[in-house]
Design a protein around this motif. Structure first.
Motif, PDB file in Angstrom:
ATOM      1  N   LEU A 183     -16.233  -5.924   9.669  1.00 28.17           N
ATOM      2  CA  LEU A 183     -16.133  -5.119   8.592  1.00 28.17           C
ATOM      3  C   LEU A 183     -17.293  -5.123   7.579  1.00 28.17           C
ATOM      4  O   LEU A 183     -17.769  -6.170   7.202  1.00 28.17           O
ATOM      5  N   LYS A 184     -17.858  -4.089   7.192  1.00 28.43           N
ATOM      6  CA  LYS A 184     -19.166  -3.964   6.316  1.00 28.43           C
ATOM      7  C   LYS A 184     -18.714  -3.754   4.897  1.00 28.43           C
ATOM      8  O   LYS A 184     -19.601  -3.556   4.068  1.00 28.43           O
ATOM      9  N   LEU A 185     -17.352  -4.101   4.222  1.00 30.11           N
ATOM     10  CA  LEU A 185     -17.075  -4.206   3.017  1.00 30.11           C
ATOM     11  C   LEU A 185     -16.519  -5.530   2.608  1.00 30.11           C
ATOM     12  O   LEU A 185     -16.141  -6.402   3.061  1.00 30.11           O
ATOM     13  N   THR A 186     -16.948  -5.717   1.201  1.00 30.35           N
ATOM     14  CA  THR A 186     -16.491  -7.087   0.790  1.00 30.35           C
ATOM     15  C   THR A 186     -15.072  -6.932   0.457  1.00 30.35           C
ATOM     16  O   THR A 186     -14.468  -5.853   0.378  1.00 30.35           O
ATOM     17  N   ARG A 187     -14.539  -8.219   0.182  1.00 31.99           N
ATOM     18  CA  ARG A 187     -13.031  -8.113  -0.382  1.00 31.99           C
ATOM     19  C   ARG A 187     -12.866  -7.539  -1.662  1.00 31.99           C
ATOM     20  O   ARG A 187     -11.834  -6.726  -1.892  1.00 31.99           O
ATOM     21  N   GLN A 188     -13.876  -7.457  -2.623  1.00 35.39           N
ATOM     22  CA  GLN A 188     -13.635  -6.691  -3.730  1.00 35.39           C
ATOM     23  C   GLN A 188     -13.676  -5.208  -3.491  1.00 35.39           C
ATOM     24  O   GLN A 188     -12.915  -4.501  -3.986  1.00 35.39           O
ATOM     25  N   GLN A 189     -14.477  -4.838  -2.538  1.00 39.12           N
ATOM     26  CA  GLN A 189     -14.682  -3.410  -2.146  1.00 39.12           C
ATOM     27  C   GLN A 189     -13.231  -2.875  -1.555  1.00 39.12           C
ATOM     28  O   GLN A 189     -12.879  -1.773  -1.666  1.00 39.12           O
ATOM     29  N   ILE A 190     -12.804  -3.630  -0.890  1.00 35.48           N
ATOM     30  CA  ILE A 190     -11.372  -3.423  -0.099  1.00 35.48           C
ATOM     31  C   ILE A 190     -10.457  -3.234  -1.317  1.00 35.48           C
ATOM     32  O   ILE A 190      -9.395  -2.640  -1.207  1.00 35.48           O
ATOM     33  N   ALA A 191     -10.509  -4.397  -2.481  1.00 34.68           N
ATOM     34  CA  ALA A 191      -9.403  -4.128  -3.542  1.00 34.68           C
ATOM     35  C   ALA A 191      -9.737  -2.984  -4.166  1.00 34.68           C
ATOM     36  O   ALA A 191      -8.733  -2.304  -4.514  1.00 34.68           O
ATOM     37  N   ASP A 192     -10.941  -2.436  -4.525  1.00 38.03           N
ATOM     38  CA  ASP A 192     -11.278  -1.377  -5.118  1.00 38.03           C
ATOM     39  C   ASP A 192     -10.641  -0.170  -4.370  1.00 38.03           C
ATOM     40  O   ASP A 192      -9.962   0.820  -4.961  1.00 38.03           O
ATOM     41  N   LEU A 193     -10.998   0.205  -3.229  1.00 34.51           N
ATOM     42  CA  LEU A 193     -10.228   1.223  -2.303  1.00 34.51           C
ATOM     43  C   LEU A 193      -9.059   1.178  -2.169  1.00 34.51           C
ATOM     44  O   LEU A 193      -8.150   2.169  -2.080  1.00 34.51           O
ATOM     45  N   ALA A 194      -8.375   0.078  -2.106  1.00 33.87           N
ATOM     46  CA  ALA A 194      -6.951  -0.120  -2.001  1.00 33.87           C
ATOM     47  C   ALA A 194      -6.089  -0.009  -3.186  1.00 33.87           C
ATOM     48  O   ALA A 194      -4.799  -0.046  -3.207  1.00 33.87           O
ATOM     49  N   GLY A 195      -6.672  -0.150  -4.183  1.00 39.68           N
ATOM     50  CA  GLY A 195      -5.941  -0.148  -5.533  1.00 39.68           C
ATOM     51  C   GLY A 195      -5.294  -1.571  -5.776  1.00 39.68           C
ATOM     52  O   GLY A 195      -4.320  -1.487  -6.373  1.00 39.68           O
ATOM     53  N   LEU A 196      -5.914  -2.595  -5.341  1.00 41.64           N
ATOM     54  CA  LEU A 196      -5.061  -3.929  -5.468  1.00 41.64           C
ATOM     55  C   LEU A 196      -6.124  -4.893  -6.158  1.00 41.64           C
ATOM     56  O   LEU A 196      -7.373  -4.805  -6.105  1.00 41.64           O
ATOM     57  N   ARG A 197      -5.748  -5.969  -6.669  1.00 39.64           N
ATOM     58  CA  ARG A 197      -6.703  -7.112  -7.132  1.00 39.64           C
ATOM     59  C   ARG A 197      -7.003  -7.938  -5.931  1.00 39.64           C
ATOM     60  O   ARG A 197      -6.686  -7.939  -5.191  1.00 39.64           O
ATOM     61  N   VAL A 198      -8.405  -8.315  -6.325  1.00 38.11           N
ATOM     62  CA  VAL A 198      -9.158  -8.915  -5.350  1.00 38.11           C
ATOM     63  C   VAL A 198      -8.305 -10.259  -4.984  1.00 38.11           C
ATOM     64  O   VAL A 198      -8.360 -10.663  -3.595  1.00 38.11           O
ATOM     65  N   GLU A 199      -7.722 -10.888  -5.849  1.00 43.25           N
ATOM     66  CA  GLU A 199      -6.805 -12.064  -5.441  1.00 43.25           C
ATOM     67  C   GLU A 199      -5.755 -11.659  -4.446  1.00 43.25           C
ATOM     68  O   GLU A 199      -5.284 -12.537  -3.304  1.00 43.25           O
ATOM     69  N   THR A 200      -5.254 -10.584  -4.479  1.00 45.98           N
ATOM     70  CA  THR A 200      -4.135 -10.129  -3.400  1.00 45.98           C
ATOM     71  C   THR A 200      -4.927  -9.782  -2.202  1.00 45.98           C
ATOM     72  O   THR A 200      -4.127  -9.960  -1.125  1.00 45.98           O
ATOM     73  N   VAL A 201      -5.955  -9.078  -2.036  1.00 52.56           N
ATOM     74  CA  VAL A 201      -6.550  -8.689  -1.042  1.00 52.56           C
ATOM     75  C   VAL A 201      -6.934 -10.006  -0.242  1.00 52.56           C
ATOM     76  O   VAL A 201      -6.817 -10.146   0.969  1.00 52.56           O
ATOM     77  N   ILE A 202      -7.405 -11.274  -0.999  1.00 54.46           N
ATOM     78  CA  ILE A 202      -7.958 -12.409  -0.176  1.00 54.46           C
ATOM     79  C   ILE A 202      -6.607 -12.813   0.338  1.00 54.46           C
ATOM     80  O   ILE A 202      -6.661 -13.426   1.771  1.00 54.46           O
ATOM     81  N   ARG A 203      -5.340 -13.081  -0.464  1.00 53.53           N
ATOM     82  CA  ARG A 203      -4.168 -13.605   0.416  1.00 53.53           C
ATOM     83  C   ARG A 203      -3.815 -12.739   1.656  1.00 53.53           C
ATOM     84  O   ARG A 203      -3.260 -13.077   2.432  1.00 53.53           O
ATOM     85  N   ALA A 204      -3.579 -11.388   1.160  1.00 49.23           N
ATOM     86  CA  ALA A 204      -3.339 -10.432   2.520  1.00 49.23           C
ATOM     87  C   ALA A 204      -4.117 -10.655   3.500  1.00 49.23           C
ATOM     88  O   ALA A 204      -3.670 -10.695   4.757  1.00 49.23           O
ATOM     89  N   ILE A 205      -5.445 -10.395   3.387  1.00 51.55           N
ATOM     90  CA  ILE A 205      -6.083 -10.870   4.749  1.00 51.55           C
ATOM     91  C   ILE A 205      -5.924 -12.100   5.353  1.00 51.55           C
ATOM     92  O   ILE A 205      -6.261 -12.171   6.394  1.00 51.55           O
ATOM     93  N   ARG A 206      -5.928 -13.203   4.532  1.00 54.03           N
ATOM     94  CA  ARG A 206      -5.465 -14.360   5.206  1.00 54.03           C
ATOM     95  C   ARG A 206      -4.214 -14.423   6.264  1.00 54.03           C
ATOM     96  O   ARG A 206      -4.397 -14.814   7.071  1.00 54.03           O
ATOM     97  N   LYS A 207      -3.424 -13.822   5.582  1.00 57.88           N
ATOM     98  CA  LYS A 207      -2.138 -13.533   6.131  1.00 57.88           C
ATOM     99  C   LYS A 207      -2.185 -12.657   7.326  1.00 57.88           C
ATOM    100  O   LYS A 207      -1.625 -12.957   8.523  1.00 57.88           O
TER     101      LYS A 207
END
Length: 209
Positions: free
Chosen positions: A158-182
């Motif tokens: 995936l060529k997106l950072t966790r911050q970019q995923i958060a921006d596109l999904a409308g989530l906090r980056v901390e939430t994205v980090i936890r969700a991706i780990r899960k």
């Protein structure tokens, strides 16, 4: 999602270099050109009164952006900011419109591009209704796999950072980090050296099916 570079050059398009962080056009500004990204990346964003960016899309090389005012003569609906040093191909608005009037196939291709933008917006609205961050991220990643966007075709990185995923999904980056780990623990994606790989994302029962 773009027009043929050789055709654009033949119609008088020119290359334009933009440095990282430079604003290519402003929300509310007048449109003078058709823009197509040759290299680099561009964030297509709305900026609120607090200076917070709300990302509408992240543009990859080979994609056009800011095309709405080319058709309705209204101001730009969002700003475009260079995410890194960029090379952009620009064609004057009047020449672009003349091209659309004269070439039916090109007009249909632009219609297809606009429809794809609308479909992505429907997808994002749908993802907001999902109950878990994992669902929202999974819908987004499934779309990128299907459309071959933001994913390396060889390694499936995936060529997106966790911050970019958060921006596109409308989530906090901390939430994205936890969700991706899960999602990694559940076997839905692979994390190696902090890089995200999505080679075999199982189909999700939802919008894309």
């Amino acid at each position: 999602m773009s027009l043929d570079i050789h055709l654009l050059l033949a119609m008088g398009a020119s290359y334009h270099k933009v440095q990282k962080g430079e604003i290519i056009f402003h929300e509310g500004g007048y449109c003078y050109y058709y823009h197509q990204l040759v290299s680099g990346s561009v964030r297509w964003v709305n900026i609120d009164e607090y200076g917070q960016e709300h990302v509408q899309s992240i543009i990859e090389p080979g994609e056009c952006f800011g095309e709405l005012p080319l058709f309705d003569d209204r101001p730009y609906a969002a700003s475009a900011i260079a995410g890194e040093d960029c090379l952009i191909l620009r064609l004057r608005k009047d020449v672009f419109r003349k091209l659309m009037k004269e070439d039916h196939e090109l007009h249909l291709e632009m219609n297809r591009i606009l429809v794809e933008r609308i479909r992505f917006k429907f997808l994002m609205q749908y993802s907001i209704t999902r109950h878990t961050p994992e669902d929202r991220i999974r819908i987004l990643l499934e779309y990128f796999l299907k459309e071959k966007r933001h994913v390396c075709p060889h390694s499936f990185q995936l060529k997106l950072t966790r911050q970019q995923i958060a921006d596109l999904a409308g989530l906090r980056v901390e939430t994205v980090i936890r969700a991706i780990r899960k999602m990694h623990e559940d076997g839905l994606l692979l994390i190696e050296n902090r890089k995200i790989f999505i080679p075999d994302l199982p189909p999700h029962h939802g919008y894309l099916n």
